[in-house]
Design a protein around this motif. Structure first.
Motif, mmCIF file in Angstrom:
data_model
loop_
_atom_site.group_PDB
_atom_site.id
_atom_site.type_symbol
_atom_site.label_atom_id
_atom_site.label_comp_id
_atom_site.label_asym_id
_atom_site.label_seq_id
_atom_site.Cartn_x
_atom_site.Cartn_y
_atom_site.Cartn_z
ATOM 1 N N UNK A 1 0.842 -1.192 0.000
ATOM 2 C CA UNK A 1 0.000 0.000 0.000
ATOM 3 C C UNK A 1 0.873 1.236 0.000
ATOM 4 N N UNK A 2 0.385 2.249 -0.633
ATOM 5 C CA UNK A 2 1.071 3.531 -0.598
ATOM 6 C C UNK A 2 0.297 4.497 0.285
ATOM 7 N N UNK A 3 0.996 5.070 1.249
ATOM 8 C CA UNK A 3 0.414 6.044 2.155
ATOM 9 C C UNK A 3 1.191 7.343 2.018
ATOM 10 N N UNK A 4 0.563 8.431 2.454
ATOM 11 C CA UNK A 4 1.212 9.733 2.294
ATOM 12 C C UNK A 4 1.429 10.377 3.660
ATOM 13 N N UNK A 5 2.682 10.677 3.922
ATOM 14 C CA UNK A 5 3.048 11.401 5.128
ATOM 15 C C UNK A 5 2.710 12.869 4.963
ATOM 16 N N UNK A 6 2.530 13.570 6.082
ATOM 17 C CA UNK A 6 2.158 14.984 6.013
ATOM 18 C C UNK A 6 3.179 15.836 5.259
ATOM 19 N N UNK A 7 4.410 15.350 5.181
ATOM 20 C CA UNK A 7 5.458 16.068 4.444
ATOM 21 C C UNK A 7 5.323 15.894 2.938
ATOM 22 N N UNK A 8 4.426 15.009 2.521
ATOM 23 C CA UNK A 8 4.293 14.681 1.105
ATOM 24 C C UNK A 8 5.055 13.437 0.688
ATOM 25 N N UNK A 9 5.851 12.879 1.591
ATOM 26 C CA UNK A 9 6.628 11.672 1.291
ATOM 27 C C UNK A 9 5.715 10.453 1.187
ATOM 28 N N UNK A 10 5.959 9.632 0.190
ATOM 29 C CA UNK A 10 5.232 8.366 0.068
ATOM 30 C C UNK A 10 5.830 7.337 1.015
ATOM 31 N N UNK A 11 4.972 6.722 1.827
ATOM 32 C CA UNK A 11 5.379 5.619 2.687
ATOM 33 C C UNK A 11 4.845 4.326 2.084
ATOM 34 N N UNK A 12 5.721 3.358 1.924
ATOM 35 C CA UNK A 12 5.341 2.067 1.363
ATOM 36 C C UNK A 12 5.094 1.087 2.501
ATOM 37 N N UNK A 13 3.900 0.492 2.534
ATOM 38 C CA UNK A 13 3.530 -0.490 3.553
ATOM 39 C C UNK A 13 3.151 -1.791 2.860
ATOM 40 N N UNK A 14 3.805 -2.868 3.237
ATOM 41 C CA UNK A 14 3.490 -4.168 2.669
ATOM 42 C C UNK A 14 3.726 -5.262 3.687
ATOM 43 N N UNK A 15 3.755 -6.504 3.199
ATOM 44 C CA UNK A 15 4.058 -7.614 4.104
ATOM 45 C C UNK A 15 5.170 -8.458 3.501
ATOM 46 N N UNK A 16 5.931 -9.103 4.377
ATOM 47 C CA UNK A 16 7.091 -9.884 3.956
ATOM 48 C C UNK A 16 6.659 -11.312 3.623
ATOM 49 N N UNK A 17 7.078 -11.783 2.448
ATOM 50 C CA UNK A 17 6.659 -13.107 1.987
ATOM 51 C C UNK A 17 7.530 -14.241 2.519
ATOM 52 N N UNK A 18 8.424 -13.960 3.475
ATOM 53 C CA UNK A 18 9.152 -15.085 4.076
ATOM 54 C C UNK A 18 8.245 -15.955 4.936
ATOM 55 N N UNK A 19 6.990 -15.553 5.098
ATOM 56 C CA UNK A 19 6.006 -16.397 5.766
ATOM 57 C C UNK A 19 5.613 -17.585 4.895
ATOM 58 N N UNK A 20 5.905 -17.506 3.584
ATOM 59 C CA UNK A 20 5.559 -18.567 2.641
ATOM 60 C C UNK A 20 6.807 -19.383 2.290
ATOM 61 N N UNK A 21 6.672 -20.689 2.054
ATOM 62 C CA UNK A 21 7.861 -21.532 1.898
ATOM 63 C C UNK A 21 8.437 -21.653 0.493
ATOM 64 N N UNK A 22 7.769 -21.209 -0.561
ATOM 65 C CA UNK A 22 8.243 -21.485 -1.918
ATOM 66 C C UNK A 22 9.628 -20.891 -2.170
ATOM 67 N N UNK A 23 10.485 -21.672 -2.855
ATOM 68 C CA UNK A 23 11.846 -21.232 -3.137
ATOM 69 C C UNK A 23 12.196 -21.375 -4.618
ATOM 70 N N UNK A 24 11.184 -21.455 -5.495
ATOM 71 C CA UNK A 24 11.425 -21.423 -6.936
ATOM 72 C C UNK A 24 10.446 -20.427 -7.541
ATOM 73 N N UNK A 25 10.719 -19.996 -8.772
ATOM 74 C CA UNK A 25 9.953 -18.904 -9.358
ATOM 75 C C UNK A 25 8.485 -19.262 -9.542
ATOM 76 N N UNK A 26 8.201 -20.466 -9.982
ATOM 77 C CA UNK A 26 6.799 -20.845 -10.181
ATOM 78 C C UNK A 26 6.040 -20.848 -8.861
ATOM 79 N N UNK A 27 6.688 -21.314 -7.804
ATOM 80 C CA UNK A 27 6.050 -21.312 -6.489
ATOM 81 C C UNK A 27 5.831 -19.911 -5.968
ATOM 82 N N UNK A 28 6.783 -19.018 -6.229
ATOM 83 C CA UNK A 28 6.654 -17.635 -5.779
ATOM 84 C C UNK A 28 5.486 -16.951 -6.495
ATOM 85 N N UNK A 29 5.379 -17.181 -7.792
ATOM 86 C CA UNK A 29 4.268 -16.575 -8.544
ATOM 87 C C UNK A 29 2.934 -17.158 -8.079
#
Length: 375
Positions: A1-29
């Protein structure tokens, strides 16, 4: 998600996919459709940020093949997903039955760790959205504390010089800036903010800095305001923040069901006494109260007498994003332990896991909104 700080700076908020076990490209997709798209839809956002974890073998393949990087970026874009940060801490096999100390190998004394991080930087330069200011790669805090020697410290210093030079070359060839963030963690060579400042004193702070994991900060019993003030004073940038909460209890026995075989759960009390894992803390009868490096869902309160360190998270976010200018623009929810929670708390299906991660992101978004950050 993109959020906006009062200064006008874009803050990027997401989640880390190390919670998922796939270690090849097809699994990641495949993860994108199973988890990320349902999470994005639940949140009602046009774009969801992912802090991708790419194990070393797939990172090597992607770094060597520009066409595969184009394919990966297209797969992300088609699903309303974007990547501004990668998690380069676990090298591979992060969901093996037993991980424990293996997650700290190879460390920053080795060529393997340097090569892996270069691969991630090259990949990220091509995945970054065109309008993103920069990218970030988080990594381990140099090494586990034992063994450690002056010779190893010299090896690390050379690797960090090579890393900075390599990141400069990536920027020169792609026009995209990628910074690497070292993540203090209990039990490691860099555990505290003071140790981070000491060990990174010679670092190129235009390209290297800190990944501030808020569960780790809490487990070290550090005060967020003082820790962040020290970083600002020394000019060491906070490149990335991992939004996480640890477990705390004045009655250590209440933590018994969280002692599990896969991950290391470093345990500390406020008197400086420590154990490398919950099993050890129980065996040594470590005096309480305990804070334990066990990432738990941000939005859910455990049964008393257990509690979480979300008050530390809130205090840190106030310092990080509540002022005139933000101290960091990359924020990743990083609860990788959903699969090892006690059975009654563990999601039983991919849909339940996606729902839980979405609720964590909702929680994080609300904390930032309370500080005046807007959608």
């Amino acid at each position: 998600m993109r959020l906006r700080h009062r200064s006008g700076t874009t803050l990027h908020l997401g989640y880390c996919t190390n919670v998922h076990p796939a270690e090849d490209l097809s699994g990641i997709i495949a993860q994108f459709d199973t988890y990320a798209v349902p999470i994005r839809e639940r949140l009602g956002t046009d774009v969801l940020g992912l802090g991708l974890w790419l194990a070393a073998p797939v990172a090597e393949v992607l770094a060597a093949d520009p066409a595969l990087r184009v394919k990966l970026r297209a797969e992300l874009t088609a699903r309303g997903l974007e990547v501004v940060t990668l998690n380069g801490f676990p090298y591979r096999s992060f969901h093996d039955p037993v991980v424990k100390y293996a997650v700290y190998r190879p460390d920053w004394t080795t060529r393997e760790r340097l090569s892996y991080t270069f691969d991630l930087a090259r990949i990220l330069a091509d995945l970054l959205p065109d309008d993103a200011a920069r990218g970030s790669v988080s990594t381990l805090p140099l090494a586990w504390r034992e063994p450690w020697s002056a010779t190893m410290a010299d090896q690390v210093a050379r690797r960090l010089d090579q890393l900075a030079a390599g990141l400069a070359a990536v920027q020169s060839s792609t026009g995209r800036q990628v910074r690497v963030a070292f993540e203090p963690e209990p039990g490691c060579v860099v555990e505290t903010i003071a140790q981070a400042i000491s060990h990174l004193a010679r670092a190129d702070t235009g390209r290297l800095g800190i990944c501030l994991d808020l569960a780790h900060l809490a487990c070290a019993w550090e005060q967020p305001a003082a820790a962040l003030r020290a970083l600002r004073t020394k000019g060491l940038p906070i490149v990335k923040v991992q939004l996480s909460a640890a477990l705390e209890s004045s009655d250590p026995e209440a933590l018994r069901e969280y002692a599990e075989p896969r991950f290391l759960h470093q345990t500390r009390n406020p008197h400086g006494e420590a154990a490398d894992d919950l099993h050890e803390a129980f065996a040594r009868n470590l005096p309480g109260p305990w804070r334990t490096h066990y990432h738990v869902p941000l939005h859910a309160d455990p049964e008393p007498p257990l509690r979480t360190t979300t008050p530390v998270l809130r205090e840190a976010l106030k310092e990080l994003a509540g002022g005139r200018v933000p101290l960091c623009d990359h924020y990743d929810v990083e609860t990788y332990t959903w699969g090892v929670l006690p059975p009654a708390l563990r999601p039983g299906t991919p849909r339940q896991l996606a729902e839980g991660i979405a609720r964590e992101l909702e929680f994080a978004r609300e904390q930032l909104r309370d500080l005046g950050v807007t959608a």
